[in-house]
Design a protein around this motif. Sequence first.
Motif, short mmCIF file in Angstrom:
data_model
loop_
_atom_site.label_atom_id
_atom_site.label_comp_id
_atom_site.label_asym_id
_atom_site.label_seq_id
_atom_site.Cartn_x
_atom_site.Cartn_y
_atom_site.Cartn_z
N GLU A 2 71.64 10.64 20.30
CA GLU A 2 70.20 10.44 20.46
C GLU A 2 69.60 11.72 21.02
N LEU A 3 68.66 12.27 20.29
CA LEU A 3 68.04 13.53 20.72
C LEU A 3 66.85 13.25 21.62
N ASP A 4 66.76 13.97 22.75
CA ASP A 4 65.55 13.86 23.55
C ASP A 4 64.58 14.97 23.15
N GLY A 5 63.41 15.02 23.76
CA GLY A 5 62.36 15.96 23.36
C GLY A 5 62.80 17.42 23.36
N ARG A 6 63.48 17.86 24.44
CA ARG A 6 63.92 19.25 24.52
C ARG A 6 64.96 19.56 23.46
N ASP A 7 65.89 18.63 23.22
CA ASP A 7 66.92 18.84 22.20
C ASP A 7 66.30 18.93 20.82
N ARG A 8 65.29 18.12 20.55
CA ARG A 8 64.62 18.18 19.24
C ARG A 8 64.00 19.55 19.01
N ILE A 9 63.27 20.01 20.00
CA ILE A 9 62.62 21.32 19.88
C ILE A 9 63.69 22.41 19.74
N GLY A 10 64.71 22.33 20.55
CA GLY A 10 65.79 23.32 20.48
C GLY A 10 66.46 23.34 19.12
N LEU A 11 66.67 22.17 18.54
CA LEU A 11 67.33 22.09 17.24
C LEU A 11 66.45 22.65 16.13
N VAL A 12 65.15 22.39 16.18
CA VAL A 12 64.24 22.94 15.16
C VAL A 12 64.19 24.46 15.28
N VAL A 13 64.06 24.96 16.51
CA VAL A 13 64.02 26.42 16.72
C VAL A 13 65.34 27.05 16.28
N TRP A 14 66.44 26.40 16.62
CA TRP A 14 67.76 26.89 16.20
C TRP A 14 67.85 26.95 14.68
N ALA A 15 67.37 25.90 13.99
CA ALA A 15 67.45 25.84 12.53
C ALA A 15 66.61 26.94 11.88
N MET A 16 65.57 27.38 12.55
CA MET A 16 64.73 28.44 11.99
C MET A 16 65.36 29.82 12.17
N ASN A 17 66.32 29.96 13.07
CA ASN A 17 66.85 31.27 13.44
C ASN A 17 68.30 31.51 13.05
N VAL A 18 68.93 30.62 12.30
CA VAL A 18 70.33 30.82 11.91
C VAL A 18 70.43 30.81 10.39
N PRO A 19 71.57 31.26 9.85
CA PRO A 19 71.76 31.24 8.39
C PRO A 19 71.70 29.81 7.83
N GLU A 20 71.28 29.70 6.58
CA GLU A 20 71.09 28.40 5.94
C GLU A 20 72.38 27.58 5.89
N ARG A 21 73.51 28.23 5.72
CA ARG A 21 74.77 27.48 5.64
C ARG A 21 75.01 26.70 6.93
N LYS A 22 74.70 27.30 8.08
CA LYS A 22 74.87 26.60 9.36
C LYS A 22 73.95 25.39 9.45
N VAL A 23 72.74 25.51 8.90
CA VAL A 23 71.80 24.40 8.91
C VAL A 23 72.35 23.26 8.05
N ALA A 24 72.86 23.59 6.86
CA ALA A 24 73.43 22.57 5.97
C ALA A 24 74.64 21.90 6.61
N GLU A 25 75.50 22.68 7.23
CA GLU A 25 76.69 22.12 7.89
C GLU A 25 76.29 21.21 9.05
N SER A 26 75.25 21.59 9.79
CA SER A 26 74.79 20.75 10.91
C SER A 26 74.20 19.44 10.43
N LEU A 27 73.42 19.49 9.35
CA LEU A 27 72.86 18.26 8.80
C LEU A 27 73.98 17.33 8.35
N ALA A 28 74.99 17.87 7.66
CA ALA A 28 76.14 17.06 7.23
C ALA A 28 76.89 16.49 8.43
N LYS A 29 77.07 17.32 9.47
CA LYS A 29 77.79 16.87 10.67
C LYS A 29 77.06 15.72 11.37
#
Length: 195
Positions: A11-38
């Motif tokens: 369960e993501l709280d508010g800070r984790d949600r923001i952190g995850l969106v910011v993280w997804a904008m700043n890393v390679p696409e493969r990491k984003v795809a792997e995280s979504l699958a995970k």
Amino acid sequence: MEKNSYQVSEELDGRDRIGLVVWAMNVPERKVAESLAKFANEGNESALRWAKRLVDHGVTDTMRSELVRIVGRVKFRSQMKLDSETGGFVWNYTIPLAKSVEDDYVVFAFMVARLLDSSGAFSIKQCALPTDMKKLAKKYPSLREKVRTGKYDCKNFFVGNAKARYCHDNCGARFRIAERRCRDKANQMLGNQML
């Protein structure tokens, strides 16, 4: 924390949600795809819904319009910073308002939008073991009970190339071993009938 990984609870709280969106904008696409699958494999319902839609229907006009509507509500700011590792400039994205990322569905919509923006090089797939085993069970009746009881139910999502069918080498090996055993058993029974 490693630069290309992001750990959060189910369960993501508010800070984790923001952190995850910011993280997804700043890393390679493969990491984003792997995280979504995970996250989908770990049972996060929002990630599971997006991954299932991508696997079952691909990218549809309805999905695109929904992503535009959801992602358009997220207000973020970009800043250019000096990267200490490379010495070059990089874009850094931040989200100043926590209210703009109100639930997990928005977070994973952002991840899907990021994948679609990247020319779709990293597609999310679902393991083909259950489907292949059902086809094999039609050909070899001895497998029907094992398939019906769910012995071969692997529904994991993964990121792979165009020819990848299984989430792990173990799933591919399980299918090939089951196929070989059924074929050998059928050949043995056919040989016994001829005697």
